[in-house]
Design an enzyme around this catalytic site. Structure first.
Site: not given
Ligand code: DAK
Length: 257
Positions: A62, A107, A110, A130
């Site tokens: 997400a 997400g 998921e 998460e």
């Molecule tokens: N959201 C927004 N931007 C994201 C992103 C994300 N999840 N993942 C990556 N990006 C963006 C980065 O910010 C970066 O943007 P700029 O800085 O270039 O503007 C760009 O994509 C490239 O990412 P990186 O520079 O970080 O690339 P790397 O190769 O260094 O790293 C990575 C790749 C995938 C390891 C890293 O980007 C990362 O850790 N990303 C976050 C992954 C993450 O934590 N995902 C889970 C998100 S929480 C719910 C339903 C669903 C959910 C929650 C509640 N309800 C129904 C209540 C779900 C929650 C989630 O999914």
């Protein structure tokens, strides 16, 4: 054509590509709204392949930048929107296949687990990170990961938030096969084409039974199977399938209008 979800149709197979590569295809409100409208409007399709744009990510989760500023009311609306997309996929009138071409995190994983089948490329990384962000999976992750890989491994993946490789995911049964990146979509399309030639009513009945099996007692699940078996005979599919076998020809199943 929508801007963050691309649609490509070929016969009865549609490929939906989440197309927001600069943010690793993260799911913001716009993407979820487009996905919802695309999914509910597809017609004359038996199989949908869901994938991400670019070589790096399926969906990296997400959208963290959008979620971080949410008020409780906005978080509820976002959560309801996400759930509606997951439910639409799980109950879709076609079979769904996730082609995981890179990061499938939070997400993103998921979303893949809402699909009926999951295949991945060698470079894929799958995880539910998460808890690193002070939140928990919200699109069915805690339920669906346990169903796919069992209690203990699911607990480990969710508590640590550590992603696993495609090979590890295959060993755990989370994904079915691992392909070279350039082979992923052609291989998945090949499988989708084979499935799309089958009768859609029997595919959907089988999917419904498999998905609901764990939720019922054995007795109830067997009863549902008997009822579904009988109901199918009110369609033309069993006759066409069995006549084709007896007449030594390929079956031709039509899609219900
Ligand atoms: N959201 C927004 N931007 C994201 C992103 C994300 N999840 N993942 C990556 N990006 C963006 C980065 O910010 C970066 O943007 P700029 O800085 O270039 O503007 C760009 O994509 C490239 O990412 P990186 O520079 O970080 O690339 P790397 O190769 O260094 O790293 C990575 C790749 C995938 C390891 C890293 O980007 C990362 O850790 N990303 C976050 C992954 C993450 O934590 N995902 C889970 C998100 S929480 C719910 C339903 C669903 C959910 C929650 C509640 N309800 C129904 C209540 C779900 C929650 C989630 O999914």
């Amino acid at each position: 054509m929508s801007s963050s979800v691309q649609i490509q149709k070929e016969n009865r197979v549609a490929v939906l590509t989440i197309d927001r590569p600069k943010a690793l295809n993260a799911l913001n409100e716009e993407v979820l709204l487009e996905l919802r409208s695309v999914i509910s409007e597809l017609e004359n399709i038996s199989v949908v392949i869901l994938t991400g744009s670019g070589e790096k990510a399926f969906v990296a989760g997400a959208d963290i930048s959008q979620m971080s500023g949410m008020t409780p009311l906005q978080a509820r609306a976002f959560s309801e929107l996400g759930h509606s997309v997951i439910e639409l996929i799980e109950r879709s009138p076609y079979i769904t296949i996730a082609a995981v071409n890179g990061f499938a995190l939070g997400g993103g994983l998921e979303l893949a687990m809402a699909c009926d089948l999951i295949y991945a490329s060698k470079n894929a990384k799958l995880g539910l990170p998460e808890t690193n962000l002070g939140i928990i999976p919200g699109f069915g992750g805690t339920v669906n990961l346990v169903a796919r890989i069992g209690f203990h491994r699911a607990m480990e993946m969710i508590l640590t938030g550590k992603p696993i490789s495609a090979d590890e995911a295959r060993t755990l049964g989370l994904i079915l096969e691992v392909f070279e990146p350039q082979d992923l979509i052609p291989k998945v399309k090949e499988m989708a084409n084979k499935l799309s030639k089958k009768g859609i009513l029997s595919l959907l009945a089988a999917r419904r039974l498999v998905r609901s099996a764990a939720a019922h007692s054995k007795e109830k699940a067997m009863l549902l199977e008997r009822e579904s078996f009988a109901t199918l005979f009110s369609s033309g599919e069993p006759r066409e399938g069995m006549n084709a076998f007896l007449e030594k020809r390929e079956p031709h199943f039509s899609l219900p209008s």
